[in-house]
Motif scaffolding. Structure first.
Motif, short mmCIF file in Angstrom:
data_model
loop_
_atom_site.label_atom_id
_atom_site.label_comp_id
_atom_site.label_asym_id
_atom_site.label_seq_id
_atom_site.Cartn_x
_atom_site.Cartn_y
_atom_site.Cartn_z
N UNK A 229 0.84 -1.19 0.00
CA UNK A 229 0.00 0.00 0.00
C UNK A 229 0.88 1.24 0.00
N UNK A 230 0.53 2.26 -0.80
CA UNK A 230 1.38 3.46 -0.88
C UNK A 230 1.71 4.07 0.48
N UNK A 231 0.74 4.13 1.37
CA UNK A 231 1.01 4.71 2.68
C UNK A 231 2.03 3.89 3.45
N UNK A 232 1.98 2.58 3.27
CA UNK A 232 2.92 1.70 3.94
C UNK A 232 4.33 1.93 3.41
N UNK A 233 4.45 2.06 2.11
CA UNK A 233 5.75 2.31 1.50
C UNK A 233 6.30 3.65 1.98
N UNK A 234 5.45 4.68 2.01
CA UNK A 234 5.90 5.99 2.47
C UNK A 234 6.34 5.95 3.94
N UNK A 235 5.63 5.16 4.76
CA UNK A 235 5.98 5.07 6.19
C UNK A 235 7.36 4.46 6.37
N UNK A 236 7.67 3.42 5.58
CA UNK A 236 8.99 2.80 5.69
C UNK A 236 10.07 3.76 5.18
N UNK A 237 9.75 4.51 4.13
CA UNK A 237 10.71 5.48 3.61
C UNK A 237 11.00 6.57 4.63
N UNK A 238 9.96 7.07 5.26
CA UNK A 238 10.15 8.10 6.29
C UNK A 238 11.00 7.57 7.44
N UNK A 239 10.78 6.28 7.81
CA UNK A 239 11.53 5.69 8.90
C UNK A 239 13.01 5.52 8.54
N UNK A 240 13.30 5.21 7.27
CA UNK A 240 14.69 5.10 6.85
C UNK A 240 15.42 6.43 7.04
N UNK A 241 14.72 7.52 6.76
CA UNK A 241 15.31 8.85 6.95
C UNK A 241 15.44 9.17 8.43
N UNK A 242 14.36 8.95 9.17
CA UNK A 242 14.33 9.32 10.58
C UNK A 242 15.37 8.56 11.42
N UNK A 243 15.59 7.29 11.10
CA UNK A 243 16.53 6.49 11.87
C UNK A 243 17.98 6.70 11.45
N UNK A 244 18.19 7.37 10.34
CA UNK A 244 19.54 7.58 9.84
C UNK A 244 20.06 6.45 8.97
N UNK A 245 19.22 5.43 8.72
CA UNK A 245 19.68 4.32 7.89
C UNK A 245 19.92 4.74 6.44
N UNK A 246 19.12 5.69 5.97
CA UNK A 246 19.35 6.17 4.60
C UNK A 246 20.76 6.74 4.47
N UNK A 247 21.19 7.45 5.49
CA UNK A 247 22.47 8.15 5.41
C UNK A 247 23.67 7.21 5.46
N UNK A 248 23.47 5.96 5.88
CA UNK A 248 24.58 5.00 5.88
C UNK A 248 24.46 4.02 4.71
N UNK A 249 23.53 4.28 3.78
CA UNK A 249 23.50 3.49 2.57
C UNK A 249 22.22 2.77 2.24
N UNK A 250 21.24 2.76 3.15
CA UNK A 250 19.97 2.09 2.86
C UNK A 250 19.08 3.02 2.03
N UNK A 251 19.41 3.11 0.75
CA UNK A 251 18.70 4.04 -0.14
C UNK A 251 17.80 3.34 -1.15
N UNK A 252 17.85 2.00 -1.15
CA UNK A 252 17.01 1.24 -2.07
C UNK A 252 15.84 0.66 -1.28
#
Length: 251
Positions: free
Chosen positions: A47-70
């Motif tokens: 569900x789009x909202x579910x995907x967006x929630x996981x994306x927001x969490x990747x940013x909020x937790x800092x995982x995006x910044x260490x390479x979890x960008x996919x």
């Protein structure tokens, strides 16, 4: 990490030669894809909202910044078509520096369940992927993943090692399935210990088995803890808990 003063370039050249002889020869880097690091949305409806929630969490937790960008999605065909048609989802993810992809079946089978894994199980699973030069795909409802697990995944060195452009898998040392070595970069070396036994124990490897001269001062750093280890009596030794793994970096 800087190479120790007495650990010469010649010694590390011997490392690469030894690993090549052991069956993990370095193939042409340009011919290999660099393994991916990403998060799998744990919801087959995607569900789009579910995907967006996981994306927001990747940013909020800092995982995006260490390479979890996919951000991988594993949907039923009709749901995938629906979310692929929702250009707003892709635009929202792109604005966060993330990319959305269908999940290849091979990565579905090897995804690490961050919500279910114990700390030792997570270290072991991720260490195994690093040593085998495999993609690191983690799954779970990220907002509900324990903070300690997130902290472990936020180790920036892990993403760096997974994506090492050498992309050559390691090999068992002397046929021991609990001990692996892998050449990384131009002059680096990784050694992993996996304790499959029921109790913690000291695990060692002679530095001569890594192609290093016995009289060299060999220093290593354990990637998960940051602990520094010096070879003694010609061996690198570290305590490894039951069902746990240690990942040493030399050079």
């Amino acid at each position: 990490m800087a190479v120790p003063r007495r650990l010469s370039g010649i010694a590390l050249t011997l490392v690469v030669a030894a690993l090549t002889a052991a069956g993990c020869a370095d193939r042409a880097p340009q011919a290999q894809a660099v393994p991916e690091v990403g998060w799998l949305v744990a919801d087959h409806s995607c569900a789009p909202d579910r995907v967006r929630a996981q994306a927001d969490a990747l940013v909020r937790t800092g995982l995006r910044d260490v390479g979890f960008r996919e951000l991988f999605i594993d949907c039923h065909d009709e749901d995938r078509a629906r979310i692929d048609a929702d250009s707003g989802v892709r635009a929202d993810l792109a604005s966060l520096g993330l990319h959305m992809h269908p999940l290849p079946s091979a990565q579905r089978r090897t995804a690490v369940d961050a919500a279910a894994a114990t700390p030792s199980g997570l270290r072991t699973a991720v260490t195994r992927r690093v040593m085998r030069a495999e993609p690191l795909v983690v799954t779970g409802d990220l907002p509900a993943v324990p903070r300690g697990t997130v902290e472990m995944l936020r180790n920036p060195e892990i993403g760096e090692l997974v994506r090492d452009r050498r992309a050559a898998p390691g090999a068992e040392v002397n046929g021991d399935p609990e001990t692996y070595s892998r050449a990384i970069g131009e002059r680096g070396l990784l050694v992993s210990f996996t304790n499959t036994g029921p109790v913690g124990r000291d695990m060692s490897i002679p530095i001569a088995d890594l192609g290093l001269a016995d009289d060299d001062v060999v220093l290593a750093r354990e990637v998960w803890s940051g602990r520094r280890i010096k070879a003694e009596d010609g061996e690198l030794t570290i305590r490894v808990g039951a069902g746990d793994a240690a990942l040493l970096r030399i050079g």
